[in-house]
Design an enzyme around this catalytic site. Structure first.
Site, mmCIF file in Angstrom:
data_model
loop_
_atom_site.group_PDB
_atom_site.id
_atom_site.type_symbol
_atom_site.label_atom_id
_atom_site.label_comp_id
_atom_site.label_asym_id
_atom_site.label_seq_id
_atom_site.Cartn_x
_atom_site.Cartn_y
_atom_site.Cartn_z
ATOM 1 N N HIS A 5 3.910 51.484 62.691
ATOM 2 C CA HIS A 5 3.471 52.748 62.075
ATOM 3 C C HIS A 5 4.676 53.476 61.475
ATOM 4 C CE1 HIS A 5 0.586 52.237 65.592
ATOM 5 N NE2 HIS A 5 -0.179 52.049 64.530
ATOM 6 N N CYS A 41 -15.329 44.711 64.857
ATOM 7 C CA CYS A 41 -14.057 44.837 65.589
ATOM 8 C C CYS A 41 -13.772 46.315 65.779
ATOM 9 C CB CYS A 41 -12.889 44.190 64.848
ATOM 10 S SG CYS A 41 -11.296 44.595 65.633
ATOM 11 N N HIS A 63 3.969 52.854 67.281
ATOM 12 C CA HIS A 63 4.978 51.811 67.461
ATOM 13 C C HIS A 63 5.771 51.670 66.160
ATOM 14 C CE1 HIS A 63 2.448 49.069 65.177
ATOM 15 N NE2 HIS A 63 1.485 49.089 66.088
ATOM 16 N N LYS A 105 1.503 39.884 63.756
ATOM 17 C CA LYS A 105 1.581 41.317 63.493
ATOM 18 C C LYS A 105 1.731 42.057 64.822
ATOM 19 C CE LYS A 105 -1.136 45.168 61.648
ATOM 20 N NZ LYS A 105 -2.158 45.836 62.441
ATOM 21 N N HIS A 119 -6.759 41.156 65.454
ATOM 22 C CA HIS A 119 -6.431 41.652 66.804
ATOM 23 C C HIS A 119 -6.630 40.620 67.912
ATOM 24 C CE1 HIS A 119 -6.956 45.468 64.563
ATOM 25 N NE2 HIS A 119 -5.951 45.836 65.316
ATOM 26 N N CYS A 163 -11.594 38.713 66.621
ATOM 27 C CA CYS A 163 -11.079 39.286 65.375
ATOM 28 C C CYS A 163 -9.803 38.545 64.977
ATOM 29 C CB CYS A 163 -10.762 40.770 65.573
ATOM 30 S SG CYS A 163 -9.759 41.465 64.250
ATOM 31 N N CYS A 210 -10.262 47.346 64.352
ATOM 32 C CA CYS A 210 -10.252 47.511 62.885
ATOM 33 C C CYS A 210 -11.268 48.558 62.456
ATOM 34 C CB CYS A 210 -10.610 46.212 62.172
ATOM 35 S SG CYS A 210 -9.440 44.884 62.347
ATOM 36 N N LYS A 212 -0.236 47.316 69.381
ATOM 37 C CA LYS A 212 -0.405 47.814 70.746
ATOM 38 C C LYS A 212 -1.505 47.036 71.457
ATOM 39 C CE LYS A 212 2.511 50.538 72.269
ATOM 40 N NZ LYS A 212 2.981 51.789 71.749
HETATM 41 N N1 MSP Z 1 -6.922 54.757 60.810
HETATM 42 C C1 MSP Z 1 -6.758 53.651 59.932
HETATM 43 C C2 MSP Z 1 -6.207 54.078 58.579
HETATM 44 C C3 MSP Z 1 -7.040 55.098 57.856
HETATM 45 S S1 MSP Z 1 -6.286 55.570 56.352
HETATM 46 C C4 MSP Z 1 -7.462 56.431 55.554
HETATM 47 C C5 MSP Z 1 -5.808 52.639 60.540
HETATM 48 N N2 MSP Z 1 -4.954 53.107 61.460
HETATM 49 S S2 MSP Z 1 -3.828 52.248 62.192
HETATM 50 O O1 MSP Z 1 -3.291 53.115 63.216
HETATM 51 O O2 MSP Z 1 -4.325 50.999 62.599
HETATM 52 O O3 MSP Z 1 -2.689 52.047 61.123
HETATM 53 C C6 MSP Z 1 -2.648 50.925 60.281
HETATM 54 C C7 MSP Z 1 -1.398 51.024 59.438
HETATM 55 O O4 MSP Z 1 -0.244 51.176 60.272
HETATM 56 C C8 MSP Z 1 -1.081 49.794 58.596
HETATM 57 O O5 MSP Z 1 -1.784 49.740 57.384
HETATM 58 C C9 MSP Z 1 0.405 49.987 58.374
HETATM 59 O O6 MSP Z 1 0.633 51.009 57.449
HETATM 60 C C10 MSP Z 1 0.858 50.460 59.743
HETATM 61 N N3 MSP Z 1 1.133 49.340 60.625
HETATM 62 C C11 MSP Z 1 0.558 49.091 61.836
HETATM 63 N N4 MSP Z 1 1.101 47.963 62.370
HETATM 64 C C12 MSP Z 1 2.018 47.468 61.529
HETATM 65 C C13 MSP Z 1 2.912 46.366 61.565
HETATM 66 N N5 MSP Z 1 2.963 45.546 62.584
HETATM 67 N N6 MSP Z 1 3.727 46.215 60.511
HETATM 68 C C14 MSP Z 1 3.745 47.062 59.434
HETATM 69 N N7 MSP Z 1 2.912 48.089 59.367
HETATM 70 C C15 MSP Z 1 2.015 48.295 60.379
HETATM 71 O O7 MSP Z 1 -5.834 51.506 60.142
#
Ligand code: MSP
Length: 510
Positions: A22, A127, A19, A296, A148, A145, A130, A299
Site C-alpha cells: 500500500h 472473493c 503494508h 504478491k 488471494h 481466488c 477482492c 496481509k
Molecule cells: N479498496 C480497494 C480499492 C478501491 S479504489 C476505488 C482495494 N483496496 S486494497 O487495500 O486491496 O488496495 C489495493 C491496492 O493496494 C493495489 O491496487 C495497490 O495500489 C496497493 N497494493 C496492495 N498490495 C500491493 C503489492 N503487493 N504491491 C504493490 N501494490 C500493492 O483494492
C-alpha cells in the site's frame, strides 16, 4: 475550468493495517504530487480508506466489534503511517463519511434515472478479499481466488444490476481515441482484450448485510462496495456541493494502482461515469506488485511487511528512495533487506550523504563556511554538463511516470559530482596559494551541485532535502523553489553561510 493536477491512490480496505505494498502506491503518488507542486502547479492529491463491504465487516466481526467501531479504531493507524512517511495528501476521504454517503446516493440515482439499473438475480463465486465475483481462469482448483488463494464463497442474491454490457462500444471508442487512458500499454492491451471478449452486467447492490450506503429508491439494499468506493474520487472534488471546485479538479489526471483493481478503474468506472453524464478520468496508471517469494505480498497471505519495520532501520527518506529506485515503475519487484541495505550504503551513505559532507567540510575549512565568489556564474566543464543532463532528464522521466529513471538520474548526478571531486581534487588545489581562484571555482560548482540535488531530491526525500538545504544556508525556503527557474545554474549566492551539520545518511551497522 480545470486548473488542478489531480492524482489519487486507491482507497484502501481497512481490514488490517497497511503494508509496504500500500505504501508503495502512496509514496509514488506523493512523489508525483510533490514534483508537480515543485513545478508550480496546483495539485489535488487524494487518498483515503474504503470502509464498507464484507472484507471490513468480517474484520470487525472477528474482533467482536461493530463495523463502525472497528474502522474508527484502525483508520488512525493508516493515517499515522502516512504521516510518518511524509505523505502530503490534500484530502483523506473515508467512505463512511456523511459527505460521501450523500454523493454515492446522488450518483446511483443518476445511473437509475439513466435507465442503466435493473433488478435481477445473480449466482456466482465471490472473493471477499477482492470484493469481486470470479469466473474462468480467476478461479484456481479447489475454488480458490487466483490472487488471494483463499476459498471463494457461493453467493446467490436478488440484486440491482448495472447495464455494463451496453457500454462495450463506447468503452472501446474511449480506448481507441485515448490510448493513454491506461498505461503502461501492455495493460491497455489487456483491458481492450477483456472488453472485446464481451461485457456482462454486474450486480451493484447487496441485501445479505447492511454495512454500506443504502440504495436511495430501495433501502433494503446497500450499494456494492466497489461502486461506493470508486465514487470517492468524485466526492472529494466537491461534486454536488461546490460545482466550481468540482470543475476545477475533475477529471482526475491519474488514478494510480496495481493491476488487481485495473478492471474496476478502466472498465466499470468509465462506464458508470458515462451513464451519469460525467467526464471520465484522463488516465489510469498501473504499477507492478511488490512480491515476496515470487507472490504478491498481502496481509491475507501473511506476507505483509509493515513500513515501520523498515523506516526504523533506514529512515523515511531512504525508505521512499529505495522502492522507487529499485523497482522499474510498472514492473513487479521484490523487496529484500540485503538489496535495501546495499543501496542505502552505496547510493545514500557513500553517495549523496558523503558527497554533501565532503563538500560542506571543504567549504568550512577553506572558506570559513562561506560560499566563495566564482570567476563565472555560468559554470563549465563536466559537472555543469551533468547538471544540464539532470535538468533535462529528471522532469521528462517524472512526467512519463518513469519514477525509477527519474531517481536514477538523480543518483547519476550524485555519482558525477563525486567523480568531479576526485578529478579536480580541491584538497590539492588548497595546498597551492596561487590556485585560490581555481579552488573557489571548484567549491562554488560543488556547492551549486548540492543545491540542485536538494531541489531535485525534494519530491523523493523531502526530509533529507530540507536538511541539506538548511546546511547550504540558503535564505529562501526550499518550499519556495520552483522549476524550471530553480534548476538554473549559478543561483547560489556567494557569501551564503553554510554549515556542516549532521550526516544526512549515517552508515548502517552490519
Ligand atoms: N479498496 C480497494 C480499492 C478501491 S479504489 C476505488 C482495494 N483496496 S486494497 O487495500 O486491496 O488496495 C489495493 C491496492 O493496494 C493495489 O491496487 C495497490 O495500489 C496497493 N497494493 C496492495 N498490495 C500491493 C503489492 N503487493 N504491491 C504493490 N501494490 C500493492 O483494492
Amino acid at each position: 475550468m480545470k486548473d488542478t493536477f489531480y492524482i489519487t491512490t486507491p482507497i484502501y480496505y481497512v481490514n488490517d493495517v497497511p503494508h509496504i505494498g500500500h505504501a508503495y502506491t502512496t509514496v509514488a503518488c506523493d512523489v508525483i504530487a510533490r514534483y508537480r507542486r515543485l513545478r508550480g502547479e496546483k495539485v489535488f492529491f487524494l487518498t483515503g480508506t474504503d470502509e464498507h463491504g464484507q472484507t471490513n465487516l468480517r474484520a470487525a466481526q472477528q474482533r467482536g466489534l461493530k463495523p463502525q467501531e472497528w474502522v474508527d479504531q484502525i483508520v488512525p493507524q493508516w493515517k499515522e503511517v502516512w504521516e510518518r512517511l511524509e505523505i502530503s495528501y490534500d484530502d483523506f476521504i473515508r467512505t463512511t463519511e456523511e459527505r460521501h454517503g450523500r454523493s454515492v446516493q446522488d450518483f446511483v440515482q443518476r445511473l437509475y434515472d439513466a435507465g442503466d439499473v435493473y433488478l435481477g438475480t445473480y449466482e456466482g463465486l465471490y472473493c471477499i478479499s477482492c470484493e469481486e465475483f470470479k469466473t474462468g481462469s480467476e478461479i484456481l482448483d479447489g475454488q480458490l481466488c487466483a490472487i488471494h488463494k483463499i476459498p471463494l464463497e457461493r453467493v446467490q442474491e436478488q440484486n440491482y444490476f448495472f447495464r455494463l454490457s451496453a457500454y462495450q462500444d463506447r468503452l472501446l471508442k474511449l480506448y481507441e481515441e485515448h490510448p493513454e487512458f491506461v498505461r503502461p500499454e501492455t495493460r491497455m492491451n489487456e483491458v481492450v482484450a477483456f472488453v472485446k471478449g464481451g461485457l456482462q452486467d454486474f450486480s451493484m447492490s447487496r441485501t445479505s448485510f447492511d454495512w454500506g450506503v443504502p440504495i436511495p429508491w430501495d433501502p433494503k439494499h446497500v450499494v456494492y462496495v466497489w461502486v461506493d468506493a470508486l465514487f470517492n474520487y468524485i466526492t472529494a472534488t466537491g461534486f454536488g456541493v461546490d460545482e466550481q471546485r468540482f470543475r476545477s479538479i475533475w477529471p482526475a489526471d491519474v488514478h494510480m494502482m496495481s493491476k488487481d483493481i485495473l478492471r474496476f478503474h478502466a472498465v466499470f468506472w468509465p462506464a458508470m461515469l458515462m451513464s451519469a453524464g460525467l467526464p471520465v478520468p484522463r488516465s489510469v496508471f498501473v504499477h507492478g506488485y511488490l512480491l515476496v517469494g515470487g507472490e504478491k505480498m498481502s496481509k491475507t497471505r501473511l506476507t505483509g511487511i509493515h513500513p515501520f519495520q523498515l523506516t526504523g532501520h533506514f529512515g523515511v527518506d531512504a525508505y521512499r528512495y529505495y522502492f522507487l529506485r529499485e523497482v522499474p515503475f510498472g514492473q513487479d519487484g521484490s523487496f529484500s533487506w540485503e538489496s535495501m541495505a546495499a543501496r542505502y550504503n552505496a547510493e545514500l551513505a557513500n553517495g549523496l550523504g558523503n558527497l554533501a559532507s565532503r563538500i560542506l567540510a571543504m567549504a568550512g575549512s577553506y572558506f570559513g563556511g562561506v560560499v566563495p565568489e566564482p570567476s563565472s556564474r555560468e559554470g563549465s566543464g563536466r559537472l555543469r554538463e551533468a547538471a544540464t543532463a539532470l535538468v533535462g532528464r529528471f522532469p521528462a522521466h517524472m512526467e512519463a511516470f518513469q519514477l525509477s529513471d527519474a531517481v536514477g538520474a538523480l543518483d547519476g548526478f550524485v555519482r558525477e559530482a563525486n567523480r568531479y571531486l576526485v578529478e579536480v581534487a580541491p584538497w590539492n588545489l588548497a595546498k597551492d596559494e596561487g590556485r585560490r581562484q581555481d579552488l573557489a571555482d571548484s567549491l562554488y560548482a560543488s556547492l551549486e551541485a548540492l543545491r540542485l540535488i536538494a531541489v531535485f531530491a525534494s519530491p523523493v526525500m523531502p526530509g533529507a532535502s530540507a536538511r541539506l538545504w538548511a546546511q547550504l544556508g540558503i535564505a529562501e525556503q526550499l518550499s519556495a523553489q520552483y522549476l524550471p527557474r530553480a534548476a538554473q545554474w549559478g543561483l547560489l549566492e556567494p557569501g551564503t553561510r553554510t554549515s556542516k551539520g549532521e550526516a544526512l545518511f549515517p552508515r548502517l551497522d552490519d
